[in-house]
Write a protein that holds these residues in place. Structure first.
Motif, mmCIF file in Angstrom:
data_model
loop_
_atom_site.group_PDB
_atom_site.id
_atom_site.type_symbol
_atom_site.label_atom_id
_atom_site.label_comp_id
_atom_site.label_asym_id
_atom_site.label_seq_id
_atom_site.Cartn_x
_atom_site.Cartn_y
_atom_site.Cartn_z
ATOM 1 N N TYR A 189 0.868 -1.185 0.000
ATOM 2 C CA TYR A 189 0.000 0.000 0.000
ATOM 3 C C TYR A 189 0.904 1.234 0.000
ATOM 4 O O TYR A 189 1.091 1.901 1.026
ATOM 5 C CB TYR A 189 -0.938 -0.037 1.195
ATOM 6 N N TYR A 191 -6.415 0.389 2.580
ATOM 7 C CA TYR A 191 -5.225 -0.303 3.100
ATOM 8 C C TYR A 191 -5.543 -1.759 3.436
ATOM 9 O O TYR A 191 -4.729 -2.455 4.044
ATOM 10 C CB TYR A 191 -4.677 0.446 4.314
ATOM 11 N N GLU A 192 -6.708 -2.179 3.008
ATOM 12 C CA GLU A 192 -7.118 -3.572 3.224
ATOM 13 C C GLU A 192 -7.509 -4.252 1.915
ATOM 14 O O GLU A 192 -7.805 -5.442 1.896
ATOM 15 C CB GLU A 192 -8.306 -3.622 4.190
#
Length: 269
Positions: free
Chosen positions: A76, A86-87
């Motif tokens: 990321y 960010y997942e």
């Protein structure tokens, strides 16, 4: 359509900013044209590639580096975006076999290449690929740039990669035709239009003249305003080298991106 009984084209993609495909509710109006152009690539090539080789502007090394994990993780490499970005996962498999083959091709041509089984997908890769292959079902190998950012060297490695096009590998250069983050708004509009016009004129030249002009890119109008550092332009050198004798097309262009910027993508073959 499965199978690849043809020579695949190569692409230089202006990949947009950060994790934009995963924020379409917020930024979709800014990226609708880019999104549509990327989603159209499977139709343009008409076949499902056996694998993708992505030359990414977001990876550099002392040698040319190749991602060789069978299950690449995520990187990321951006800041200030919503927590969910960010997942996100782009769970395409890697291809250690293709990575090893590319290494052999580069080394046979006199270039040092190194396999990296820890390298993950950066946003220049997964943000560009998600609209094209949202199911993440085509294997992906990333290839780095090399320190020094020598355009001639990157054109040369593209030439070495050309045989992959007959083997079902789609070669993609992921960068941006304008990449000055301090002027990624109306302040960069004039420079971006001048440089983009030069790019379009250059891509329309006969092959030998086109390559020669591109090697002298710093002499283009507003060149260093468009690219204070050229890492986002160098993937273009590689994909041109891999399809050096092929005609160019422009599958994506905008005149008013992010406050007035001109940005483009190119296809060869």
């Amino acid at each position: 359509m499965k199978g690849t009984p043809m020579t695949l084209p190569t692409y230089f993609l202006s990949h947009g900013g950060g994790p934009w495909p995963f924020m379409m509710d917020q930024v979709g109006h800014l990226y609708a044209k880019l999104d549509a152009s990327l989603r159209d690539i499977p139709r343009q090539i008409g076949v499902t590639p056996k694998a993708l080789l992505v030359i990414t502007a977001h990876w550099e090394g002392r040698d040319f580096m190749l991602s060789s994990s069978p299950k690449p993780p995520m990187i990321y490499d951006y800041g200030g975006f919503p927590p969910h970005t960010y997942e996100v996962q782009y769970a395409a498999p890697g291809s250690p076999q293709l990575a090893a083959q590319v290494k052999d091709l580069l080394e046979a041509g006199g270039h040092t290449a190194v396999l990296d089984d820890q390298r993950g997908f950066d946003h220049g890769t997964f943000s560009a690929l998600y609209p094209i292959y949202p199911n993440a079902d085509v294997p992906v190998v990333q290839l780095s740039l090399r320190y020094g950012l020598d355009p001639k060297e990157h054109l040369e490695i593209g030439r070495l990669l050309a045989p992959l096009r007959d083997q079902g590998v789609l070669i993609i250069g992921s960068g941006l035709s304008f990449h000055n983050l301090r002027a990624f708004n109306a302040a960069g509009a004039s420079a971006s239009h001048a440089f983009d016009a030069w790019l379009q004129q250059t891509m329309a030249l006969p092959p030998q003249e086109r390559a020669a002009q591109l090697m002298q890119w710093e002499q283009a109008p507003a060149a260093r305003m468009a690219h204070p550092r050229e890492e986002h332009l160098l993937p273009l050198m590689v994909v041109l080298g891999a399809a050096e004798q092929e005609a160019a097309a422009m599958p994506y262009h905008e005149d008013a991106f992010m406050g007035g910027l001109a940005v483009s993508s190119f296809r060869f073959g």
